[in-house]
Design a protein around this motif. Sequence first.
Motif, PDB file in Angstrom:
ATOM      1  N   HIS A   1       4.123  -6.403   2.383  1.00 48.50           N
ATOM      2  CA  HIS A   1       5.428  -5.734   2.397  1.00 48.50           C
ATOM      3  C   HIS A   1       6.044  -5.746   0.997  1.00 48.50           C
ATOM      4  CE1 HIS A   1       9.575  -4.786   3.558  1.00 48.50           C
ATOM      5  NE2 HIS A   1       9.953  -5.900   2.953  1.00 48.50           N
ATOM      6  N   ALA A   2       6.041  -6.897   0.345  1.00 53.03           N
ATOM      7  CA  ALA A   2       6.653  -7.010  -0.981  1.00 53.03           C
ATOM      8  C   ALA A   2       5.904  -6.197  -2.027  1.00 53.03           C
ATOM      9  CB  ALA A   2       6.704  -8.480  -1.402  1.00 53.03           C
ATOM     10  N   LEU A   3       4.600  -6.032  -1.845  1.00 54.86           N
ATOM     11  CA  LEU A   3       3.768  -5.335  -2.831  1.00 54.86           C
ATOM     12  C   LEU A   3       3.689  -3.830  -2.576  1.00 54.86           C
ATOM     13  CD1 LEU A   3       0.809  -7.869  -3.107  1.00 54.86           C
ATOM     14  CD2 LEU A   3       2.545  -7.386  -4.849  1.00 54.86           C
ATOM     15  N   ALA A   4       4.498  -3.303  -1.678  1.00 51.43           N
ATOM     16  CA  ALA A   4       4.429  -1.871  -1.361  1.00 51.43           C
ATOM     17  C   ALA A   4       4.530  -0.979  -2.600  1.00 51.43           C
ATOM     18  CB  ALA A   4       5.494  -1.507  -0.335  1.00 51.43           C
ATOM     19  N   PRO A   5       5.470  -1.211  -3.524  1.00 54.04           N
ATOM     20  CA  PRO A   5       5.522  -0.356  -4.721  1.00 54.04           C
ATOM     21  C   PRO A   5       4.255  -0.458  -5.576  1.00 54.04           C
ATOM     22  CG  PRO A   5       7.589  -1.542  -4.436  1.00 54.04           C
ATOM     23  CD  PRO A   5       6.615  -2.153  -3.493  1.00 54.04           C
ATOM     24  N   THR A   6       3.716  -1.671  -5.720  1.00 53.85           N
ATOM     25  CA  THR A   6       2.480  -1.860  -6.486  1.00 53.85           C
ATOM     26  C   THR A   6       1.314  -1.150  -5.807  1.00 53.85           C
ATOM     27  OG1 THR A   6       3.245  -4.015  -7.283  1.00 53.85           O
ATOM     28  CG2 THR A   6       0.884  -3.599  -7.384  1.00 53.85           C
ATOM     29  N   ARG A   7       1.260  -1.234  -4.501  1.00 54.88           N
ATOM     30  CA  ARG A   7       0.191  -0.579  -3.756  1.00 54.88           C
ATOM     31  C   ARG A   7       0.245   0.933  -3.954  1.00 54.88           C
ATOM     32  NH1 ARG A   7       0.944  -2.878   2.190  1.00 54.88           N
ATOM     33  NH2 ARG A   7      -0.724  -1.369   2.600  1.00 54.88           N
TER      34      ARG A   7
END
Length: 289
Positions: free
Chosen positions: A114-120
Amino acid sequence: MKVVVLGTAAGGGVPQWNCACGPCEAVRAGRLPARTQDALAVSGDGVRWWLVNASPDLGAQLAATPDLAPGPGPRDTPVRGVLFTDAELDHTLGLAVLRGAAGLQVHAPATALHALAPTRAVLATYGGWEWREVGPGQAFELAGGVEVTAFGVSGKRPRYATDAPGTWVVAYRFRDPATDGVLLYAPCLASWPDGFDALVAEADVVLLDGTFHASAEMGTATGRPSGQAAMGHLPIADSLPRLRRHPSTRRVYTHLNNTNPVLDPASPEHAEVTAAGVEVVADGTVIEL
């Protein structure tokens, strides 16, 4: 199973770029070795390798580790993917280094995904990766023959992340079915959770959070308020008595902060740790189970 300890330092490494504490200055003067930020590489067959956390130092760590060198083809890599213990920046920023590799698998708790959504979203523009949710207590197998089980150990979320339900930090148990060798990796431990003694007791090797030696260490070293208590790291002064109860397990402290006096082999704190049979190893240490 073969494990390479790619890095042993907490966020920022040792020396930290903006710190002139005693250990940092000792490294700059050549009296202590430099340390990169905490991460592992794990393989069950010596061919297919899995990274555990991906620090900003990942490029240098890959270059320093012969087992992770590219080949046999000009663009082949033995790296098959990454497992995250959490979504902290010092464990995830290295993903960008891997953006040129296609088909990697990334395993992480739901909160970290969830926290890494922008990185993904950014990495998706470079190639197709597979993102897999790690459920606490649910065993799964990595290519190469390593069995992995995650255990929730903390609710400490990264400062940048919005709150989300679930476990934010996990420890990983790696088991080689061929040898029954077990390694437990817990670089971020806010407290000593219920049942953790049993995990340590069954492991052949445990790599444990050694970020700070004392509860007020950062403030003492820097001379200013540090917020250390909110960082989610059990001090060695509190975990060492518990580790003494497990003399049959090889015990290693990792994720060492730049302020930690244990970094200096001549310090009384280092002597206390080694007298208890616990190790402080160098970057690049190889463990075979």
